[in-house]
Design an enzyme around this catalytic site. Structure first.
Site, PDB file in Angstrom:
ATOM      1  N   CYS A 137     -34.350  47.705  32.206  1.00 18.79           N
ATOM      2  CA  CYS A 137     -33.968  48.292  33.836  1.00 18.79           C
ATOM      3  C   CYS A 137     -35.061  48.283  34.661  1.00 18.79           C
ATOM      4  CB  CYS A 137     -32.859  49.490  34.018  1.00 18.79           C
ATOM      5  SG  CYS A 137     -32.151  49.190  35.467  1.00 18.79           S
ATOM      6  N   CYS A 140     -34.098  49.409  38.159  1.00 17.87           N
ATOM      7  CA  CYS A 140     -34.067  51.338  38.294  1.00 17.87           C
ATOM      8  C   CYS A 140     -35.303  51.647  38.676  1.00 17.87           C
ATOM      9  CB  CYS A 140     -33.497  51.478  37.407  1.00 17.87           C
ATOM     10  SG  CYS A 140     -31.619  50.173  37.154  1.00 17.87           S
ATOM     11  N   ASP A 141     -36.538  51.053  36.997  1.00 13.68           N
ATOM     12  CA  ASP A 141     -37.329  52.155  36.530  1.00 13.68           C
ATOM     13  C   ASP A 141     -38.581  51.407  37.308  1.00 13.68           C
ATOM     14  OD1 ASP A 141     -36.272  53.630  35.628  1.00 13.68           O
ATOM     15  OD2 ASP A 141     -36.135  52.734  33.523  1.00 13.68           O
TER      16      ASP A 141
HETATM   17  P1  FAD Z   1     -21.933  54.156  32.620  1.00 12.44           P
HETATM   18  O1  FAD Z   1     -22.911  54.606  33.379  1.00 12.44           O
HETATM   19  O2  FAD Z   1     -22.263  53.303  31.864  1.00 12.44           O
HETATM   20  O3  FAD Z   1     -20.971  54.618  31.774  1.00 12.44           O
HETATM   21  C1  FAD Z   1     -20.001  54.858  31.125  1.00 12.44           C
HETATM   22  C2  FAD Z   1     -19.683  55.748  30.358  1.00 12.44           C
HETATM   23  O4  FAD Z   1     -18.263  55.512  30.131  1.00 12.44           O
HETATM   24  C3  FAD Z   1     -20.251  55.713  28.966  1.00 12.44           C
HETATM   25  O5  FAD Z   1     -21.783  55.877  28.510  1.00 12.44           O
HETATM   26  C4  FAD Z   1     -19.818  56.370  28.154  1.00 12.44           C
HETATM   27  O6  FAD Z   1     -20.031  57.918  28.075  1.00 12.44           O
HETATM   28  C5  FAD Z   1     -18.486  56.616  28.476  1.00 12.44           C
HETATM   29  N1  FAD Z   1     -17.242  55.862  27.777  1.00 12.44           N
HETATM   30  C6  FAD Z   1     -17.567  54.479  27.586  1.00 12.44           C
HETATM   31  N2  FAD Z   1     -16.282  54.225  26.932  1.00 12.44           N
HETATM   32  C7  FAD Z   1     -15.279  55.109  26.637  1.00 12.44           C
HETATM   33  C8  FAD Z   1     -14.294  54.811  25.777  1.00 12.44           C
HETATM   34  N3  FAD Z   1     -13.865  54.243  24.980  1.00 12.44           N
HETATM   35  N4  FAD Z   1     -13.885  56.298  25.848  1.00 12.44           N
HETATM   36  C9  FAD Z   1     -14.271  57.377  26.998  1.00 12.44           C
HETATM   37  N5  FAD Z   1     -14.701  57.244  27.209  1.00 12.44           N
HETATM   38  C10 FAD Z   1     -16.146  55.949  26.844  1.00 12.44           C
HETATM   39  N6  FAD Z   1     -29.445  52.626  38.535  1.00 12.44           N
HETATM   40  C11 FAD Z   1     -29.780  53.433  39.717  1.00 12.44           C
HETATM   41  O7  FAD Z   1     -28.831  53.535  40.718  1.00 12.44           O
HETATM   42  N7  FAD Z   1     -30.780  53.949  38.926  1.00 12.44           N
HETATM   43  C12 FAD Z   1     -31.898  53.889  38.191  1.00 12.44           C
HETATM   44  O8  FAD Z   1     -32.372  54.863  38.162  1.00 12.44           O
HETATM   45  C13 FAD Z   1     -31.360  53.572  36.900  1.00 12.44           C
HETATM   46  N8  FAD Z   1     -31.833  54.103  36.030  1.00 12.44           N
HETATM   47  C14 FAD Z   1     -31.743  53.201  35.318  1.00 12.44           C
HETATM   48  C15 FAD Z   1     -32.438  53.202  33.968  1.00 12.44           C
HETATM   49  C16 FAD Z   1     -31.373  52.374  32.271  1.00 12.44           C
HETATM   50  C17 FAD Z   1     -32.486  53.223  30.689  1.00 12.44           C
HETATM   51  C18 FAD Z   1     -30.362  52.106  32.396  1.00 12.44           C
HETATM   52  C19 FAD Z   1     -29.644  51.871  31.130  1.00 12.44           C
HETATM   53  C20 FAD Z   1     -29.943  52.346  33.591  1.00 12.44           C
HETATM   54  C21 FAD Z   1     -29.752  52.551  34.720  1.00 12.44           C
HETATM   55  N9  FAD Z   1     -29.151  52.515  35.944  1.00 12.44           N
HETATM   56  C22 FAD Z   1     -30.024  52.975  37.143  1.00 12.44           C
HETATM   57  C23 FAD Z   1     -28.061  51.505  35.966  1.00 12.44           C
HETATM   58  C24 FAD Z   1     -26.831  52.752  36.270  1.00 12.44           C
HETATM   59  O9  FAD Z   1     -26.900  53.577  35.023  1.00 12.44           O
HETATM   60  C25 FAD Z   1     -26.107  52.092  35.857  1.00 12.44           C
HETATM   61  O10 FAD Z   1     -25.510  51.098  37.233  1.00 12.44           O
HETATM   62  C26 FAD Z   1     -24.459  53.295  36.104  1.00 12.44           C
HETATM   63  O11 FAD Z   1     -24.757  54.447  35.239  1.00 12.44           O
HETATM   64  C27 FAD Z   1     -23.467  52.467  35.413  1.00 12.44           C
HETATM   65  O12 FAD Z   1     -22.140  52.684  36.051  1.00 12.44           O
HETATM   66  P2  FAD Z   1     -20.815  53.244  35.511  1.00 12.44           P
HETATM   67  O13 FAD Z   1     -19.956  55.064  35.794  1.00 12.44           O
HETATM   68  O14 FAD Z   1     -20.119  51.890  35.922  1.00 12.44           O
HETATM   69  O15 FAD Z   1     -20.905  53.680  33.817  1.00 12.44           O
END
Ligand code: FAD
Ligand code: NDP
Length: 314
Positions: A137, A140-141
């Site tokens: 990302c 992000c980083d």
């Molecule tokens: P996610 O964070 O993807 O979380 C969803 C979670 O739901 C999964 O991880 C799992 O634990 C759970 N899940 C999935 N399937 C199931 C299931 N069937 N049953 C139960 N639970 C389940 N964004 C920023 O704003 N700033 C940053 O500095 C930043 N750094 C990042 C660094 C990295 C390496 C990455 C990969 C991403 C980064 N991002 C950053 C992006 C950010 O992390 C995502 O946009 C954000 O986390 C998305 O949130 P979400 O709630 O949609 O889902």
């Protein structure tokens, strides 16, 4: 008796939805996952170190610490959290059914916040330098001190790769855009942006087979030419994967309308899915922004929309 709201997923979208739903006395139940999709409960932020663009933390905050705080806040207002992965759903009739293996929970409304997973290449050395020079990302980083004024590389040929390479030119001294073919997949306007940027150098017909480095982190990449098989080493201080994301939607394909890449389709400007009473928030329905704060914002929308929808049913 059916729960009012079940939230599937535990990143910023799921926890923001939980906080709003709990404060609206809806007694939300969250399935946070147990290494769902290979990622810890808390979501993608648990795979990163410093988060510097989430408002409220002027000195930055560790990704896992931030997700711990989300969880604490969800619990404080009354969310019941199960550390289980949802393995199956039945949205064919109400109440909806949510399965964790053989255990079933019924819900009047469901918020899906299962996120997406950035694809990795699993090259040699990736594990050693993940978050020590390798990231998935750039937005992000990219601004982190370890990448400043260094030569950097991006892998991919789509819009994300071009966007990330352009973004990284603000921080790195030079950005190599490494693509396995001789033609970008990105839209023409994005291609022009990359090809005309003097700080971006295209590396065509090339794959990366190994990441090398030392105590200070990543130092170089081993490149392989896909046409003649020749190898060479490229010195870089950062490597960013931009080879696509996989939304975590396998268990919903039977019931919800998804786009051609598997993202849940929501009614524009809302979190409504194709099934009434099922809402989707965060990266699972967003392939454009993919940030913690936008995921949190849509989690708030999902809780408010679910609350209003539940009221309209009585
Ligand atoms: P996610 O964070 O993807 O979380 C969803 C979670 O739901 C999964 O991880 C799992 O634990 C759970 N899940 C999935 N399937 C199931 C299931 N069937 N049953 C139960 N639970 C389940 N964004 C920023 O704003 N700033 C940053 O500095 C930043 N750094 C990042 C660094 C990295 C390496 C990455 C990969 C991403 C980064 N991002 C950053 C992006 C950010 O992390 C995502 O946009 C954000 O986390 C998305 O949130 P979400 O709630 O949609 O889902
Ligand atoms: P894409 O699937 O469009 O592109 C992925 C790229 O990574 C492709 O060029 C692909 O190569 C390459 N790739 C995939 N796997 C590997 C691998 N194992 N090794 C080396 N290279 C690999 O993903 P994006 O994230 O770029 O875009 C997803 C969607 O989001 C698209 O619809 C895009 O248009 C959209 N988007 C739009 C933006 C904008 O408009 N500003 C910004 C970002 C995304 P190959 O081409 O050979 O298949």
């Amino acid at each position: 008796m059916a729960e009012k709201i079940v939230i599937i997923g535990s990143g910023p979208a799921g926890h923001t939805a939980a906080i709003y739903a709990a404060r609206a006395n809806l007694n939300p139940v969250m399935f946070e996952g147990f290494m769902a999709g290979g990622i810890a409960a808390g979501g993608q932020l648990t795979t990163t170190t410093e988060v510097e663009n989430f408002p409220g933390f002027p000195d930055g905050i560790d990704g896992t610490k931030l997700t711990d705080l989300f969880r604490e806040q969800s619990k404080k207002y009354g969310t019941t959290i199960h550390t289980q992965t949802v393995t199956k759903v039945d949205f064919s009739k109400r109440p909806f059914k949510i399965y964790c293996d053989d255990e079933v929970t019924e819900a009047e409304a469901v918020i899906i916040a299962t996120g997406a997973t950035a694809k990795r290449m699993n090259i040699q050395g990736e594990h050693d330098y993940w978050q020590r020079g390798i990231s998935a990302c750039a937005v992000c980083d990219g601004a982190l001190p370890i990448f400043r004024n260094k030569d950097l590389a991006v892998i991919g040929g789509g819009d994300s790769a071009v966007e990330e390479a352009s973004h990284l030119t603000k921080f790195g001294s030079k950005v190599y855009l490494i693509h396995r073919r001789d033609k970008l997949r990105a839209s023409q306007i994005m291609q022009d942006r990359a090809l005309n940027n003097p700080k971006i150098e295209m590396v065509w017909n090339t794959v990366v087979s190994e990441a090398k480095g030392g105590a200070g982190g990543l130092q170089s990449l081993v490149l392989e030419n896909t046409v003649d098989g020749s190898k060479k080493e490229l010195a870089v201080g950062g490597l960013f994967y931009a080879i696509g994301h996989k939304p975590n939607t396998d268990i919903f394909t039977e019931f919800l309308e998804l786009d051609e890449t598997g993202y849940i389709i929501t009614k524009p400007g809302t979190t409504y899915t194709s099934v009434e009473g099922v809402f989707a928030a965060g990266d699972v329905q967003d392939k454009t922004y993919r940030q913690a704060i936008t995921a949190a914002g849509s989690g708030c929308m999902a809780a408010l929309e679910a609350e209003r929808w539940l009221e309209s049913q009585h």
